[in-house]
Design an enzyme around this catalytic site. Structure first.
Site, PDB file in Angstrom:
ATOM      1  CB  SER A 246      -0.914   0.003   1.228  1.00 56.46           C
ATOM      2  OG  SER A 246      -0.149   0.087   2.416  1.00 56.46           O
ATOM      3  CE  LYS A 247      -2.378   6.243  -2.761  1.00 58.54           C
ATOM      4  NZ  LYS A 247      -3.273   7.419  -2.784  1.00 58.54           N
TER       5      LYS A 247
END
Length: 479
Positions: A246-247
Site C-alpha cells: 500500500s502507499k
C-alpha cells in the site's frame, strides 16, 4: 468485429488491462511484465486495453501516465491501446444475446427491493437471486427501468487455474450478476469477457484479487459457448511487514522508481523474481528471461518487496550498461548537486572517461551521480567540517607540498604509476599511508565519495589533480 482485434486464434495472445489511476502501479507493472514475457516466449502478441469505463477517473493525463510507464519499462505492445469504453455497444450486444439465449433476464427490482433481497439472502447464507429470473416478462411493469442480470446457474463453478490449481465455488456463492445497468451501461465482468474474447486473448495472468471475478467470468464464457482463456492468478505483492502493498510501504508507481534512479532492465529483473522462480537464478538478461519464463514457475505464496534486493539487482545491470547511455541518464541527477562545473561538455567528457570505473560502485543512478561528484566539483573547493580536518595541520600541508613536487615528476600519469608513487612517498616520509592519504583525499575530492586515490588522479587528469592539491597547500610552509 473490429479488424484490429482479429488474429490467428492459435497464436498465444496476452494482455494488460489497467484502469487509469494516474500512474503505473508497481504491481501492475509486474502483471504487464509476466504477460509480456509469456507472449514473447511463444512468439505471440501482447496487447494493451485501457479499462476506462469510469469516466470520472479516466482522464487523458491518467492514460498517458500508464502508457509512459509501460514505455519506460520497455514493455512494448502490439497495435494501438484499446479503449474499453469505446466498445460499450459491443458489450450491450452480448448482454442481449445472453438475454435471448435464456442466460440472462430483465430485472425490474428497485434499489430498495434489491437491498432487501440481498439482506434476506445474506441471512440465509446464499447470494442474491432476483425474483424476475423466473417470472414471465409479460408481468413487467410498464415504463419501469430495468437491469439486465445474468441468470446464475444452480451448479458449482469449477476453474482450472495455472497457479492456484483447481478452484471450486458453490452455486449459492454467486448472485445474479448485473450485466447492464438501468442506464444501459455494461458492468465490469461483462465488458472484460467480451473484450478478451474479441481480442482473442488465450492467456490471462493477473493478481489473485481477480480470482472470484474469474469464476463469474467463466460462467459468461460458458453461456456464450466461448472457449475460456488460460487463467493464472498470482498472489499480490506484499510489503516487508507481510501485509498487502500500500502507499504506506513507499513509492508505488513505476515512474517513482525511475525517478529514484533505477534502470528499466533492473526493475524488470527484480519484478520477474517477485513471484516467479527459475531454479536459484536471480539475475536475468531480457533474452534469458524470455527463454525461461513459463507459468509453472509462478509461485502461490505472496512475494515481498525488498529494496536491498532491488538495489543489488539494479547495481548488477548498472555495471553492465553502456557507458554513453549512463552518462545521458545520470545527467538529470547531477542537477541536484549543489555546486558543480556548469559546462555540460566537460561534465560529459569526464563522466564518460570515468564511467567504467564508477558504474560498478553504485546501485542507482542517484548513487552514481553522488559517486561522480568529485569529478565535477569546481575549484577552489570549499572544504568544511570533518572533511577539512586532515588539512588543518601544518605538517600535513607541508607534506602535501612535498607530495605535490613528487607527483609533478611522474611521467606516466597512470593508475599503476601513481599508486607506486604514493607508496614510495609514504616510505620516504616514514609514515603510514593514512598520513598521506587523508589530506590528499580531502584536497582531491573535497570530502565527496570517490574511489582509490590513484584512480581519482587518473580520472581527473594530471593538470586538474595537481591544481586541486596546490589549492590546499597554502599557506603551508615547505619543510
Amino acid at each position: 468485429m473490429n479488424s484490429q482485434l482479429q488474429n490467428n486464434a492459435k497464436m498465444i495472445r496476452t494482455r494488460f488491462a489497467p484502469s487509469p489511476t494516474g500512474f503505473l502501479h508497481i504491481g501492475g507493472a509486474r502483471t504487464a511484465l509476466f504477460n509480456w514475457l509469456l507472449a514473447k516466449r511463444h512468439g505471440g502478441e501482447f496487447l494493451l486495453r485501457i479499462e476506462d469505463t469510469d469516466r470520472a477517473r479516466s482522464t487523458q493525463d491518467a492514460i498517458d501516465a500508464i502508457l509512459d510507464g509501460l514505455s519506460w519499462m520497455g514493455l512494448d505492445w502490439t497495435g494501438d491501446a484499446i479503449s474499453q469504453f469505446a466498445r460499450a455497444t459491443r458489450h450491450a450486444e452480448v448482454a442481449y444475446a445472453l438475454l435471448e439465449g435464456g442466460h440472462a433476464f430483465k430485472c425490474y427490482c428497485s434499489p430498495d427491493e434489491v437491498q432487501a433481497l440481498r439482506d434476506e439472502a445474506f441471512a440465509a447464507g446464499r447470494a442474491l437471486r432476483s425474483p424476475w429470473r423466473d417470472r414471465d416478462p409479460a408481468d413487467a411493469p410498464a415504463d419501469t427501468a430495468f437491469t439486465v442480470r445474468f441468470k446464475a446457474p444452480d451448479t458449482d463453478v469449477l476453474l482450472e487455474d495455472a497457479v492456484q490449481g483447481q478452484v471450486r465455488w458453490a452455486a449459492k456463492e454467486f448472485d445474479d450478476l448485473i450485466l447492464l445497468r438501468s442506464d444501459g451501461n455494461p458492468t465490469y465482468n461483462l465488458a472484460v469477457v467480451v473484450d478478451d474474447h474479441d481480442m482473442e486473448i488465450t492467456h490471462i495472468v493477473r493478481g489473485d484479487d481477480h480470482l472470484v471475478n474469474a469464476g463469474r467470468q467463466s460462467q459468461i464464457y460458458d453461456a456464450m459457448g466461448w472457449d475460456r482463456p488460460v487463467f493464472a492468478h498470482v498472489p499480490l505483492i506484499h510489503g516487508q511487514d507481510g501485509k498487502k502493498l500500500s502507499k504506506r510501504h513507499g513509492a508505488l508507481g513505476a515512474e517513482a522508481y525511475r525517478d529514484m534512479g533505477y534502470l528499466p532492465e533492473g526493475l524488470r529483473n527484480y519484478l520477474l523474481r517477485l513471484g516467479w522462480s527459475h531454479g536459484d537464478q536471480e539475475l536475468f538478461s531480457d533474452a534469458e528471461a524470455i527463454a525461461a519464463f513459463d507459468l509453472a514457475g509462478l509461485n502461490k505464496a505472496p512475494a515481498r518487496m525488498d529494496i536491498d534486493k532491488l538495489n543489488h539487482i539494479n547495481g548488477h545491470h548498472l555495471a553492465r550498461a553502456d557507458d554513453a547511455r549512463l552518462v545521458e541518464l545520470v545527467m538529470p541527477f547531477l542537477d541536484g548537486l549543489e555546486d558543480r562545473i556548469p559546462q555540460v561538455d566537460i561534465t560529459q567528457e569526464r563522466l564518460l572517461a570515468a564511467m567504467p570505473a564508477l558504474k560498478s560502485r553504485a546501485a542507482t543512478l542517484e548513487e552514481l551521480a553522488g559517486q561522480s561528484y568529485f569529478l565535477l566539483k569546481p575549484r577552489p573547493f570549499r572544504i568544511e567540517g570533518k572533511a577539512a580536518k586532515p588539512l588543518k595541520d601544518d605538517e600535513a600541508r607541508a607534506r602535501l607540498y612535498r607530495l605535490f613536487t613528487e607527483l609533478g615528476h611522474v611521467k606516466a600519469w597512470t593508475e599503476d604509476a601513481l599508486s607506486n608513487a604514493l607508496k614510495e612517498f609514504a616510505e620516504a616520509e616514514e609514515v603510514g599511508f593514512g598520513k598521506i592519504g587523508q589530506p590528499l583525499r580531502a584536497a582531491l575530492t573535497g570530502g565527496a565519495p570517490a574511489p582509490d586515490l590513484a584512480l581519482v588522479m587518473t580520472l581527473i587528469g594530471r593538470d586538474e589533480a595537481l591544481a586541486r592539491i596546490k589549492d590546499q597547500m597554502t599557506p603551508a610552509t615547505p619543510a
